[in-house]
Design an enzyme around this catalytic site. Structure first.
Site, mmCIF file in Angstrom:
data_model
loop_
_atom_site.group_PDB
_atom_site.id
_atom_site.type_symbol
_atom_site.label_atom_id
_atom_site.label_comp_id
_atom_site.label_asym_id
_atom_site.label_seq_id
_atom_site.Cartn_x
_atom_site.Cartn_y
_atom_site.Cartn_z
ATOM 1 N N ASP A 287 53.034 35.945 36.590
ATOM 2 C CA ASP A 287 53.216 35.059 37.735
ATOM 3 C C ASP A 287 52.227 35.433 38.841
ATOM 4 O O ASP A 287 51.709 36.547 38.883
ATOM 5 C CB ASP A 287 54.649 35.178 38.251
ATOM 6 C CG ASP A 287 55.155 33.890 38.881
ATOM 7 O OD1 ASP A 287 54.322 33.086 39.333
ATOM 8 O OD2 ASP A 287 56.381 33.693 38.904
ATOM 9 N N ASP B 234 54.594 25.847 40.706
ATOM 10 C CA ASP B 234 55.922 25.494 41.210
ATOM 11 C C ASP B 234 55.938 24.067 41.757
ATOM 12 O O ASP B 234 56.148 23.836 42.958
ATOM 13 C CB ASP B 234 56.340 26.485 42.300
ATOM 14 C CG ASP B 234 56.436 27.902 41.767
ATOM 15 O OD1 ASP B 234 56.583 28.078 40.543
ATOM 16 O OD2 ASP B 234 56.357 28.839 42.578
ATOM 17 N N GLU C 44 47.050 33.790 40.795
ATOM 18 C CA GLU C 44 45.920 33.216 41.566
ATOM 19 C C GLU C 44 45.311 34.190 42.585
ATOM 20 O O GLU C 44 44.120 34.034 42.849
ATOM 21 C CB GLU C 44 46.347 31.907 42.251
ATOM 22 C CG GLU C 44 47.511 31.956 43.145
ATOM 23 C CD GLU C 44 48.840 31.848 42.391
ATOM 24 O OE1 GLU C 44 49.847 32.014 43.066
ATOM 25 O OE2 GLU C 44 48.870 31.659 41.164
#
Length: 813
Positions: free
Chosen positions: A402, A475, A405
């Site tokens: 997760d 998300d 980035e």
């Protein structure tokens, strides 16, 4: 060497004009390209194949030295010719003709026939102070044809198929994953090999990449003739796709988050009790405890008292476990302390900001969580050391990486001055996911070949396909608009060379649906089922989100329309596993793609060039997901991620009742020209090149198979490897000659890289109505020696044959 006599004392020798003792050099040729100066710009042209060209430009007097993070191929010694006339250098390979203006360095790409593909226009170098290093901001402009569609750029939540007239700042974030690459319907692609924040701009006048930091312009031109060729060329440059385990293509259940090991294992048990297929369960964050222990990579929460037992219980139920790992660490973790002592942590604001698990964040108690320097090989070693010891050693099967980035909150301009081991964060910003995901892949490969790497990740960059990574779209919120956006987002991402894409089935932020009954709210039920039906035809089928539970039993019981719709498509997914796994082999071996924009296979049909709501799954299934509400009001739902809440169009009563999901609704479907199409559900045949009306209810979507297809379907199973593929159904859809290769291996190790796999070639001859099953190729331990195939045609013809690896012909009427 080519000598051309001009006068008794004048010769041209590879671009050098010799007049007596005077030299006037226009270019210098090597075995793999050439270089020259155009005014104050140095230009280098390097060949990476007959159809792949690297262009480097930088100010004369400066140097350009770069080890690409994405490109792993080296320049090649390729046979090419060079000539010069009227200030234009012509470089010609078997596939390409480059015309290079020696005055300004502008390059035009064409076919050897002279047909123009792409033309550079202007470029620009502006001095830039990058955290104390004097460098440049760089820009390259191109001129495209007026009506020339282009695709790619990554995962963009803009709902567009063609990215013409797009203007976007490319800097990685939660739901937009950027790959500075586009390809054209004309059969070429451009990869801008720069990792700093980059503006991509397309207008009728120009198409340009403009990056904040670059010692020079550095890009690759790939001519592949068609989209598959361009994708294959991009992977040839940046890495091929490894085979993923078969079980990754089954159904995955997840949520934000299972809060104890009992809750986690109980979900798997319920699926088994209900006899609903399941292969993967995901444990999201905080199995490590509180935010100060963020990403400790250890089950130290008291709610997970015996992680080894938990993993074993999941395995005993024939399921697989993926756990959440992040790109940052809390101050009470071992990783933080070791990396901090070596200067391997960034001082940028990241998630979670508070040490308390409350919303909004209580900044009276800052978490102290910091992102690690994934560009540093030693930091990647430390990362794996703790991951291996704390989690992988327990038998955990895969990684949910997760915030790759990574999360960058409360951004300040000076944050990009942060020092990394490869220079400023600004210089390498967009390649962060490539480095952190690659670190885990490389280390697991070094640790064992017995378990294939599988990584689910939130961000991606060029070349990440080589790291067994499936990227999800972040998300996104639970809305019909979000669902619509996922289709072109996944297709454009695939067209950058990254074939593995998925999204949170149902959307992540459920927001208003939570306040109005959640999984019992018909509005959410309709959205969830339609999203799940779309997810059936993506490389990973994964249910996930917050606010509203997504497990099948949350939607009722067997016999209920919504429950049955969910189960139907999960079972359809499992029946397709032999087809999906064979497609995955085609992706890995031949550079193909799972999700295929219609323009990839029907380029001559211009109506397909900008269709953003249909696609092919593999080369046979035409998927038309339902992307609009048909039974319930479609609310405009906008999620403000930073507020952690959803907003609607102002209508407070979002509940509905007395909805009949069995009523048939009309859907428009475009069938591409160039093939006939069979309705998957009814076997009815349609001509291509027209729009039709299809009636569906909640339990179906328009689904078609291209005439001239061979589809292997597997047995009814509870998990991917429950039953051998010794009794397969082979559906043959006539209409043209066609081939299909049924691929099998050991499903979860790397022996296939050593040749341990089998291929069974199928060929349908349309004229003779004959299906030929050729000799089996290859072998592996435990392969099926003798099997049966149940052969079915749409008109009802059916034959069952035994096959022991030898060629056989089966004739139909």
């Amino acid at each position: 060497m080519n000598f051309s006599k001009i006068t008794s004392k004048v010769f041209i020798i590879t671009g050098v004009i010799l007049v007596g003792n005077t030299y006037a050099q226009s270019y210098r040729k090597t075995d793999s390209g050439l270089s020259f100066s155009a005014g104050n710009i140095a230009v280098e042209i390097k060949l990476y194949g007959e159809n792949t060209i690297r262009i480097i430009k930088y100010p004369v007097g400066k140097s350009f030295i770069k080890n690409s993070l994405s490109v792993i191929k080296q320049e090649q010694k390729i046979k090419f010719s060079v000539s010069e006339k009227n200030n234009v250098i012509s470089l010609k390979t078997n596939d390409l003709l480059l015309s290079i203006n020696t005055k300004n360095g502008v390059i035009t790409y064409a076919l050897p026939s002279g047909k123009e593909l792409l033309k550079e226009t202007a470029n620009d170098f502006k001095p830039f102070n990058d955290a104390g290093t004097q460098t440049y901001s760089v820009r390259q402009d191109f001129q495209l044809e007026k009506d020339e569609p282009i695709y790619g750029l990554g995962i963009l939540q803009n709902g567009k198929m063609s990215q013409r007239n797009t203007d976007v700042k490319m800097i990685q974030n939660n739901t937009w994953d950027f790959v500075p690459f586009f390809q054209s319907v004309k059969g070429y692609g451009v990869f801008w090999d720069n990792y700093s924040p980059t503006q991509f701009t397309d207008t009728p006048q120009k198409t340009s990449f403009s990056s904040e930091v670059g010692d020079g312009i550095d890009y690759y031109f790939i001519y592949g003739k068609n989209a598959d060729g361009v994708v294959a060329g991009m992977r040839d440059l940046t890495g091929t796709v490894p085979m993923l385990p078969l079980w990754t293509y089954g159904f995955w259940q997840s949520k934000e988050r299972y809060k104890s090991q009992d809750e986690l294992t109980e979900v798997v048990k319920k699926y088994r009790d209900l006899k609903v297929p399941l292969d993967g369960i995901i444990q999201d964050w905080q199995y490590w405890g509180n935010n100060y222990q963020w990403n400790a990579m250890d089950f130290i929460s008291p709610d997970f008292p015996n992680a080894k037992k938990m993993v074993q219980e999941i395995h005993d139920m024939n399921a697989h476990l993926s756990v959440s790992i992040w790109s940052s660490f809390g101050p009470m973790t071992k990783q933080y302390r070791e990396m901090d002592s070596k200067g391997m942590l960034f001082n940028i604001s990241t998630w979670p900001e508070s040490g308390r698990d409350v919303w909004p964040p209580d900044m009276n108690y800052p978490s102290g969580v910091r992102v690690y320097d994934a560009y540093n090989p030693e930091a990647r070693n430390i990362y794996w050391k703790y991951l291996n010891k704390g989690v992988f050693s327990l038998g955990v099967d895969s990684w949910w990486m997760d915030s790759t980035e990574p999360d960058h909150l409360s951004q300040k301009a000076e944050d990009l001055d942060t020092k990394t081991s490869l220079g400023s964060f600004r210089k390498v910003r967009n390649a962060y996911p490539l480095m952190t995901v690659g670190g885990v892949y490389d280390h697991q490969r070094e640790t064992t070949n017995d378990k294939r790497v599988f990584i689910l990740t939130r961000s991606a960059f060029a070349g990440q396909q080589r790291y067994a990574a499936n990227t999800w779209s972040g998300d996104v919120n639970s809305s019909w608009e979000s669902l619509r956006n996922q289709v072109p987002a996944g297709l454009n991402f695939s067209l950058t060379g990254n074939p593995n894409f998925n999204s949170d089935i149902g959307g992540f932020f459920a927001g208003v649906y939570k306040r109005n009954g959640g999984s019992n709210n018909p509005m959410f039920q309709e959205l969830y089922v339609r999203w799940l039906q779309y997810g059936t035809f993506t490389p990973m089928m994964r249910s996930h989100g917050t606010d509203v539970a997504r497990e099948i039993y949350q939607f009722g019981n067997k016999g209920d329309i919504v429950y049955d719709a969910i189960e139907k498509f999960i079972r359809l997914r499992y029946s397709m596993l032999p087809y999906i796994y064979s497609v995955s082999h085609d992706v890995s071996k031949n550079g193909s793609s799972f999700m295929r924009a219609l323009s990839m296979d029907f380029l001559s049909d211009k109506k397909t060039w900008d269709i953003n709501n249909e696609y092919l799954f593999g080369k046979s299934f035409l998927v038309v997901p339902i992307l609009n509400a048909q039974y319930t009001p479609e609310k405009t739902v906008k999620t403000d991620e930073n507020e952690g809440w959803n907003k609607t169009d102002g209508n407070k009563d979002n509940s509905v009742s007395n909805i009949d999901f069995t009523q048939n609704k009309s859907v428009k479907v475009y069938l591409p020209e160039g093939a006939d199409w069979f309705d998957f559900w009814t076997n009815e045949k349609y001509n291509g090149g027209k729009e039709i009306q299809k009636f569906v209810n909640l339990q179906t979507i328009p689904l078609y198979v291209k005439a001239g297809s061979i589809i292997p379907l597997g047995p009814d199973v509870q998990y991917a490897t429950e039953k051998k593929w010794d009794h397969l159904t082979i559906k043959v859809y006539p209409g043209s000659d066609t081939d299909f290769i049924l691929y099998e291996d050991e499903f979860d190790n790397y022996n296939y890289e050593k040749g341990a796999y089998t291929e069974i070639p199928f060929h349908w001859n349309e004229k003779s109505k004959t299906l030929t099953i050729s000799d089996r190729k290859g072998k592996y331990k435990g392969m099926i020696e003798t099997r049966s195939f149940n052969l079915i045609l749409p008109d009802g013809q059916q034959k069952t044959i035994n096959y022991s690896g030898q060629k056989t012909d089966i004739h139909f009427k």
